[in-house]
Design a protein around this motif. Structure first.
Motif, PDB file in Angstrom:
ATOM      1  N   SER A  89       0.873  -1.182   0.000  1.00  0.00           N
ATOM      2  CA  SER A  89       0.000   0.000   0.000  1.00  0.00           C
ATOM      3  C   SER A  89       0.908   1.229   0.000  1.00  0.00           C
ATOM      4  O   SER A  89       1.316   1.730   1.045  1.00  0.00           O
ATOM      5  N   PHE A  90       1.241   1.696  -1.196  1.00  0.00           N
ATOM      6  CA  PHE A  90       2.304   2.685  -1.353  1.00  0.00           C
ATOM      7  C   PHE A  90       1.825   4.129  -1.214  1.00  0.00           C
ATOM      8  O   PHE A  90       2.640   5.049  -1.098  1.00  0.00           O
ATOM      9  N   ALA A  91       0.512   4.358  -1.242  1.00  0.00           N
ATOM     10  CA  ALA A  91      -0.052   5.698  -1.110  1.00  0.00           C
ATOM     11  C   ALA A  91      -1.468   5.563  -0.563  1.00  0.00           C
ATOM     12  O   ALA A  91      -2.050   4.467  -0.592  1.00  0.00           O
ATOM     13  N   PRO A  92      -2.047   6.646  -0.032  1.00  0.00           N
ATOM     14  CA  PRO A  92      -3.416   6.557   0.464  1.00  0.00           C
ATOM     15  C   PRO A  92      -4.362   6.007  -0.602  1.00  0.00           C
ATOM     16  O   PRO A  92      -4.382   6.491  -1.732  1.00  0.00           O
ATOM     17  N   HIS A  93      -5.086   4.967  -0.255  1.00  0.00           N
ATOM     18  CA  HIS A  93      -6.095   4.337  -1.114  1.00  0.00           C
ATOM     19  C   HIS A  93      -5.508   3.521  -2.265  1.00  0.00           C
ATOM     20  O   HIS A  93      -6.264   2.942  -3.042  1.00  0.00           O
ATOM     21  N   GLN A  94      -4.175   3.482  -2.409  1.00  0.00           N
ATOM     22  CA  GLN A  94      -3.582   2.800  -3.561  1.00  0.00           C
ATOM     23  C   GLN A  94      -2.696   1.626  -3.123  1.00  0.00           C
ATOM     24  O   GLN A  94      -1.986   1.722  -2.122  1.00  0.00           O
ATOM     25  N   GLN A  95      -2.767   0.573  -3.930  1.00  0.00           N
ATOM     26  CA  GLN A  95      -2.007  -0.636  -3.608  1.00  0.00           C
ATOM     27  C   GLN A  95      -1.584  -1.338  -4.896  1.00  0.00           C
ATOM     28  O   GLN A  95      -2.321  -1.335  -5.882  1.00  0.00           O
ATOM     29  N   TYR A  96      -0.385  -1.904  -4.888  1.00  0.00           N
ATOM     30  CA  TYR A  96      -0.005  -2.797  -5.983  1.00  0.00           C
ATOM     31  C   TYR A  96       0.466  -4.110  -5.381  1.00  0.00           C
ATOM     32  O   TYR A  96       0.818  -4.190  -4.191  1.00  0.00           O
ATOM     33  N   SER A  97       0.469  -5.151  -6.184  1.00  0.00           N
ATOM     34  CA  SER A  97       0.968  -6.444  -5.732  1.00  0.00           C
ATOM     35  C   SER A  97       1.560  -7.189  -6.910  1.00  0.00           C
ATOM     36  O   SER A  97       1.294  -6.873  -8.077  1.00  0.00           O
ATOM     37  N   ARG A 128      -0.933  -6.556 -10.034  1.00  0.00           N
ATOM     38  CA  ARG A 128      -2.221  -5.858  -9.987  1.00  0.00           C
ATOM     39  C   ARG A 128      -2.080  -4.503  -9.324  1.00  0.00           C
ATOM     40  O   ARG A 128      -1.199  -4.286  -8.500  1.00  0.00           O
ATOM     41  N   TYR A 129      -2.984  -3.623  -9.727  1.00  0.00           N
ATOM     42  CA  TYR A 129      -3.065  -2.285  -9.139  1.00  0.00           C
ATOM     43  C   TYR A 129      -4.496  -2.077  -8.668  1.00  0.00           C
ATOM     44  O   TYR A 129      -5.455  -2.411  -9.383  1.00  0.00           O
ATOM     45  N   ALA A 130      -4.651  -1.528  -7.465  1.00  0.00           N
ATOM     46  CA  ALA A 130      -5.989  -1.323  -6.898  1.00  0.00           C
ATOM     47  C   ALA A 130      -6.103   0.061  -6.294  1.00  0.00           C
ATOM     48  O   ALA A 130      -5.153   0.584  -5.699  1.00  0.00           O
ATOM     49  N   TYR A 131      -7.278   0.638  -6.461  1.00  0.00           N
ATOM     50  CA  TYR A 131      -7.600   1.929  -5.836  1.00  0.00           C
ATOM     51  C   TYR A 131      -8.879   1.754  -5.028  1.00  0.00           C
ATOM     52  O   TYR A 131      -9.893   1.269  -5.548  1.00  0.00           O
ATOM     53  N   THR A 132      -8.838   2.156  -3.753  1.00  0.00           N
ATOM     54  CA  THR A 132      -9.971   1.975  -2.844  1.00  0.00           C
ATOM     55  C   THR A 132     -10.608   3.317  -2.504  1.00  0.00           C
ATOM     56  O   THR A 132      -9.907   4.270  -2.146  1.00  0.00           O
ATOM     57  N   PHE A 133     -11.931   3.377  -2.616  1.00  0.00           N
ATOM     58  CA  PHE A 133     -12.698   4.563  -2.235  1.00  0.00           C
ATOM     59  C   PHE A 133     -13.422   4.294  -0.926  1.00  0.00           C
ATOM     60  O   PHE A 133     -14.047   3.234  -0.754  1.00  0.00           O
ATOM     61  N   ASP A 134     -13.369   5.248  -0.004  1.00  0.00           N
ATOM     62  CA  ASP A 134     -14.162   5.172   1.217  1.00  0.00           C
ATOM     63  C   ASP A 134     -15.514   5.828   0.950  1.00  0.00           C
ATOM     64  O   ASP A 134     -15.585   7.026   0.669  1.00  0.00           O
ATOM     65  N   LEU A 135     -16.575   5.043   1.037  1.00  0.00           N
ATOM     66  CA  LEU A 135     -17.924   5.549   0.792  1.00  0.00           C
ATOM     67  C   LEU A 135     -18.699   5.592   2.108  1.00  0.00           C
ATOM     68  O   LEU A 135     -19.553   4.759   2.384  1.00  0.00           O
ATOM     69  N   GLY A 136     -18.347   6.550   2.932  1.00  0.00           N
ATOM     70  CA  GLY A 136     -18.982   6.623   4.239  1.00  0.00           C
ATOM     71  C   GLY A 136     -18.248   5.766   5.250  1.00  0.00           C
ATOM     72  O   GLY A 136     -17.145   5.267   5.020  1.00  0.00           O
ATOM     73  N   ARG A 137     -18.885   5.578   6.402  1.00  0.00           N
ATOM     74  CA  ARG A 137     -18.235   4.906   7.528  1.00  0.00           C
ATOM     75  C   ARG A 137     -18.139   3.399   7.340  1.00  0.00           C
ATOM     76  O   ARG A 137     -17.211   2.766   7.826  1.00  0.00           O
ATOM     77  N   LYS A 138     -19.093   2.795   6.624  1.00  0.00           N
ATOM     78  CA  LYS A 138     -19.150   1.332   6.548  1.00  0.00           C
ATOM     79  C   LYS A 138     -18.900   0.747   5.167  1.00  0.00           C
ATOM     80  O   LYS A 138     -18.741  -0.460   5.028  1.00  0.00           O
TER      81      LYS A 138
END
Length: 267
Positions: A89-97, A128-138
Motif C-alpha cells: 500500500s504505497f499511497a493513500p487508497h492505492q495498492q499494488y501487488s 495488480r493495481y488497486a484503488y480503494t474509495f471510502d464511501l462513508g463509515r461502513k
C-alpha cells in the motif's frame, strides 16, 4: 461480441456505483465447464513492516467440480494451487501487488461420460493495481486491474495446444462492514476477464484478444474469536463465454478459505 462486452461494462459500472476489501478473500479460479464447483484454500498472511503497508499472502488450495450434466460439486478433482503474493500500500487508497503461482489441473472429455483425458500444468506470474474509495463509515469500493502471463505444459512438461496466454482482469468490489465484533464483513464483486493466447496447435498462431468470462461473487468474512484466523465463505457464478454452462446460468461455486494472520515481528 460487442453486445457481450457492453453487458460486462454495464455490470461493472453498476457494481462501481454501489463499494472493498483491503484484506481480500482468496477468490476461486476458473475450473472450466461444469454445473457446480467447490474451492477451499488455506493461507498464511504476514505483515512485512511495522506500518502495515506491506503484506505477503501464501496459500495452498484445491478445487473440486461436477460434470456439466450433474450437480455433485465434489465428484471430480479440478485443480491444485500454490500461490505467493506480495502487497504494498504505497499511497493513500492505492495498492499494488505481484505474485507467482503454480497450478495443476486435470482435463476432462467434453462429452459424457466426461472421463479424464490428461493433466495440464500452469505457471503464472501477475501484477495488480488497486484503488480503494471510502464511501462513508461502513462502505468501501475497490477497483482492480490485474495483468497475467500464463504458461502451460502437460504432466511431463511437454508443450500443449495452448502455449501461453496474456490475460487482463478488471474487477470492482464493494464491501460493507457489518460489525466490529469479530470484524464481520460482506462483499459483492464483479470481474471481467479478457485474454489473447499463442497456440502451438494446429498451427503456431495467435488468437484474437477478447472477452472470455464474467465472475460474480458474494462473500461473508469474519475473524474467529480469540485467534489469529480469518474465515471467508462465499458463492461465485462463473459465466464462461460460449460454454455449455452459460445456458444454465454459469458454473455455481461454493468457496471457503481459512487465513492465518501473522503480525509483524522486528528481527
Amino acid at each position: 461480441m460487442m453486445s457481450g462486452i457492453k453487458k460486462v461494462l454495464i455490470i461493472l459500472s453498476i457494481t462501481g456505483c454501489l463499494g472493498s476489501l483491503v484484506k481480500a478473500q482468496i477468490s476461486p479460479p476458473g475450473l472450466g465447464d461444469a454445473s457446480t464447483a467447490f474451492w477451499s484454500a488455506f493461507g498464511v498472511k504476514r505483515q512485512l513492516d511495522s506500518l502495515g503497508k506491506k503484506q505477503a499472502l501464501s496459500y495452498i488450495a484445491i478445487g473440486r467440480k461436477s460434470s456439466p450434466d450433474n450437480d455433485n460439486l465434489f465428484s471430480k478433482q479440478a485443480i491444485f494451487v500454490l500461490n505467493h503474493e506480495v502487497y504494498h500500500s504505497f499511497a493513500p487508497h492505492q495498492q499494488y501487488s505481484y505474485a507467482i503461482s503454480y497450478r495443476r489441473q486435470p482435463q476432462y472429455e467434453s462429452s459424457a461420460p466426461y472421463n479424464k483425458e490428461s493433466t495440464e500444468q500452469e505457471f503464472r506470474v501477475y501484477g495488480r493495481y488497486a484503488y480503494t474509495f471510502d464511501l462513508g463509515r461502513k462502505w468501501k469500493l475497490k477497483n482492480t486491474v490485474r495483468q497475467e502471463f500464463r504458461k502451460f505444459f502437460d504432466a511431463d512438461f511437454h508443450q500443449v495446444e495452448e502455449d501461453f496466454q496474456f490475460r487482463t482482469r478488471i474487477k470492482s468490489q464493494i464491501t460493507y462492514n457489518v460489525s466490529p465484533v469479530n470484524n464481520q464483513k460482506l462483499a459483492l464483486s464483479a470481474e471481467a476477464l479478457f485474454s489473447i493466447s499463442h497456440l502451438n496447435e494446429p498451427d503456431s498462431q495467435w488468437t484474437a484478444f477478447g472477452y472470455r468470462e464474467m465472475r460474480i461473487a458474494a462473500y461473508y468474512m469474519f475473524t474467529i474469536p480469540n485467534s489469529p484466523f480469518t474465515v471467508d465463505i462465499g458463492y461465485m457464478d462463473d459465466l464462461i463465454r460460449d460454454s455449455k454452462s452459460i445456458h444454465k446460468g454459469g458454473v455455481h461455486y461454493l468457496a471457503a478459505d481459512l487465513i492465518w494472520n501473522i503480525p509483524y515481528k522486528k528481527q
